[in-house]
Design a protein around this motif. Structure first.
Motif, PDB file in Angstrom:
ATOM      1  N   GLY A  42       0.673  -1.267   0.100  1.00 23.97           N
ATOM      2  CA  GLY A  42       0.149  -0.082   0.030  1.00 23.97           C
ATOM      3  C   GLY A  42       0.805   1.269  -0.077  1.00 23.97           C
ATOM      4  O   GLY A  42       0.223   2.248   0.138  1.00 23.97           O
ATOM      5  N   LYS A  43       2.246   1.144  -0.289  1.00 21.73           N
ATOM      6  CA  LYS A  43       2.919   2.456  -0.022  1.00 21.73           C
ATOM      7  C   LYS A  43       3.659   2.465  -1.200  1.00 21.73           C
ATOM      8  O   LYS A  43       3.883   1.611  -1.922  1.00 21.73           O
ATOM      9  CB  LYS A  43       3.932   2.314   1.071  1.00 21.73           C
ATOM     10  CG  LYS A  43       3.131   2.506   2.383  1.00 21.73           C
ATOM     11  CD  LYS A  43       4.260   2.541   3.371  1.00 21.73           C
ATOM     12  CE  LYS A  43       3.652   2.700   4.856  1.00 21.73           C
ATOM     13  NZ  LYS A  43       4.638   2.532   5.920  1.00 21.73           N
ATOM     14  N   GLU A  44       4.227   3.452  -1.556  1.00 14.69           N
ATOM     15  CA  GLU A  44       5.057   3.779  -2.670  1.00 14.69           C
ATOM     16  C   GLU A  44       6.390   3.476  -2.698  1.00 14.69           C
ATOM     17  O   GLU A  44       7.013   3.151  -1.446  1.00 14.69           O
ATOM     18  CB  GLU A  44       5.345   5.269  -3.012  1.00 14.69           C
ATOM     19  CG  GLU A  44       3.995   6.260  -3.509  1.00 14.69           C
ATOM     20  CD  GLU A  44       4.124   7.425  -3.974  1.00 14.69           C
ATOM     21  OE1 GLU A  44       2.980   7.992  -4.253  1.00 14.69           O
ATOM     22  OE2 GLU A  44       5.073   8.068  -3.915  1.00 14.69           O
ATOM     23  N   SER A  45       7.364   3.012  -3.714  1.00 15.50           N
ATOM     24  CA  SER A  45       8.670   2.907  -3.575  1.00 15.50           C
ATOM     25  C   SER A  45       9.521   3.750  -2.878  1.00 15.50           C
ATOM     26  O   SER A  45       9.365   4.881  -2.892  1.00 15.50           O
ATOM     27  CB  SER A  45       9.106   2.456  -4.987  1.00 15.50           C
ATOM     28  OG  SER A  45      10.555   2.046  -4.867  1.00 15.50           O
ATOM     29  N   GLU A  46      10.360   3.230  -1.878  1.00 15.75           N
ATOM     30  CA  GLU A  46      11.347   3.873  -1.064  1.00 15.75           C
ATOM     31  C   GLU A  46      12.788   3.690  -1.336  1.00 15.75           C
ATOM     32  O   GLU A  46      13.184   2.477  -1.544  1.00 15.75           O
ATOM     33  CB  GLU A  46      10.990   3.822   0.329  1.00 15.75           C
ATOM     34  CG  GLU A  46      11.669   4.712   1.083  1.00 15.75           C
ATOM     35  CD  GLU A  46      11.527   4.178   2.860  1.00 15.75           C
ATOM     36  OE1 GLU A  46      10.839   3.476   2.983  1.00 15.75           O
ATOM     37  OE2 GLU A  46      12.174   5.015   3.411  1.00 15.75           O
ATOM     38  N   GLU A  47      13.540   4.737  -1.633  1.00 18.69           N
ATOM     39  CA  GLU A  47      14.867   4.420  -1.681  1.00 18.69           C
ATOM     40  C   GLU A  47      15.619   3.993  -0.460  1.00 18.69           C
ATOM     41  O   GLU A  47      15.095   4.769   0.552  1.00 18.69           O
ATOM     42  CB  GLU A  47      15.600   5.949  -2.319  1.00 18.69           C
ATOM     43  CG  GLU A  47      17.001   6.089  -1.946  1.00 18.69           C
ATOM     44  CD  GLU A  47      17.407   7.610  -2.147  1.00 18.69           C
ATOM     45  OE1 GLU A  47      16.887   8.184  -3.072  1.00 18.69           O
ATOM     46  OE2 GLU A  47      17.891   7.990  -1.318  1.00 18.69           O
ATOM     47  N   VAL A  48      16.450   3.011  -0.488  1.00 19.96           N
ATOM     48  CA  VAL A  48      17.087   2.508   0.772  1.00 19.96           C
ATOM     49  C   VAL A  48      18.563   2.935   0.809  1.00 19.96           C
ATOM     50  O   VAL A  48      18.902   3.490   1.789  1.00 19.96           O
ATOM     51  CB  VAL A  48      16.590   0.928   1.014  1.00 19.96           C
ATOM     52  CG1 VAL A  48      17.625   0.620   1.911  1.00 19.96           C
ATOM     53  CG2 VAL A  48      15.409   0.639   0.892  1.00 19.96           C
ATOM     54  N   ALA A  49      19.262   2.431  -0.214  1.00 21.52           N
ATOM     55  CA  ALA A  49      20.533   2.855  -0.158  1.00 21.52           C
ATOM     56  C   ALA A  49      20.880   2.780  -1.777  1.00 21.52           C
ATOM     57  O   ALA A  49      20.462   2.025  -2.598  1.00 21.52           O
ATOM     58  CB  ALA A  49      21.535   1.981   0.602  1.00 21.52           C
ATOM     59  N   CYS A  50      22.258   3.390  -2.212  1.00 20.60           N
ATOM     60  CA  CYS A  50      22.997   3.303  -3.504  1.00 20.60           C
ATOM     61  C   CYS A  50      24.420   3.399  -3.481  1.00 20.60           C
ATOM     62  O   CYS A  50      24.946   4.062  -2.458  1.00 20.60           O
ATOM     63  CB  CYS A  50      22.223   4.159  -4.347  1.00 20.60           C
ATOM     64  SG  CYS A  50      22.368   5.688  -4.125  1.00 20.60           S
ATOM     65  N   VAL A  51      25.018   2.820  -4.422  1.00 17.05           N
ATOM     66  CA  VAL A  51      26.337   3.103  -4.651  1.00 17.05           C
ATOM     67  C   VAL A  51      26.528   3.616  -6.117  1.00 17.05           C
ATOM     68  O   VAL A  51      26.127   2.814  -7.018  1.00 17.05           O
ATOM     69  CB  VAL A  51      27.242   2.017  -4.325  1.00 17.05           C
ATOM     70  CG1 VAL A  51      28.722   2.161  -4.778  1.00 17.05           C
ATOM     71  CG2 VAL A  51      27.271   1.261  -3.051  1.00 17.05           C
ATOM     72  N   VAL A  52      26.991   5.047  -5.931  1.00 19.28           N
ATOM     73  CA  VAL A  52      27.189   5.412  -7.342  1.00 19.28           C
ATOM     74  C   VAL A  52      28.714   5.902  -7.760  1.00 19.28           C
ATOM     75  O   VAL A  52      29.358   6.287  -6.909  1.00 19.28           O
ATOM     76  CB  VAL A  52      26.232   6.441  -7.402  1.00 19.28           C
ATOM     77  CG1 VAL A  52      24.838   6.087  -7.358  1.00 19.28           C
ATOM     78  CG2 VAL A  52      26.575   7.670  -6.706  1.00 19.28           C
TER      79      VAL A  52
END
Length: 126
Positions: A42-52
């Motif tokens: 029931g919720k939108e996608s959420e950013e957790v972590a990234c390596v860039v």
């Protein structure tokens, strides 16, 4: 054809830990920006972590900073997400994704990612 597969999800009690892994095949992870996203029912996608970037800058979402740690193992072509001090609010399907050629500040938008894994379910409950 590139492929991503997540593993390590499961049921854990509040305050516990889990370690997720994302394995890539068909391409080399260190040539891409790599991100973990999650989506709760029931919720939108959420950013957790990234390596860039070539310098491997790591960014974390506000709700997980200080509790989650993302790391890359280039030799194994995998990335991991160590999740500590888990809370019921962390319950979600966790997805690994990649984007080619991203060198920006912060994580790429979910809608801009090139490839996704099928996801792994994390449930935090007593």
């Amino acid at each position: 054809q590139g492929r991503l597969v997540e593993s390590g999800g499961g049921l854990v009690q509040p305050g516990g830990s889990l370690r997720l892994s994302c394995a890539a095949s068909g391409f080399t992870l260190d040539e891409y920006a790599i991100a973990w996203f999650r989506q709760a029912p029931g919720k939108e996608s959420e950013e957790v972590a990234c390596v860039v970037g070539r310098d491997g800058r790591t960014y974390y979402g506000d709700s997980v900073r200080g509790r989650f740690t993302m790391s890359a193992d280039n030799a194994k072509n995998t990335v991991a997400l160590q999740m500590n001090s888990l809370e019921p609010e962390d319950t979600a399907v966790y997805y690994c994704s990649v984007r080619e050629g991203y060198e920006g500040i912060g994580c790429p938008f979910a809608t801009s990612m090139d490839l996704w894994g099928p996801g792994t379910l994390v449930t935090v409950s007593a």
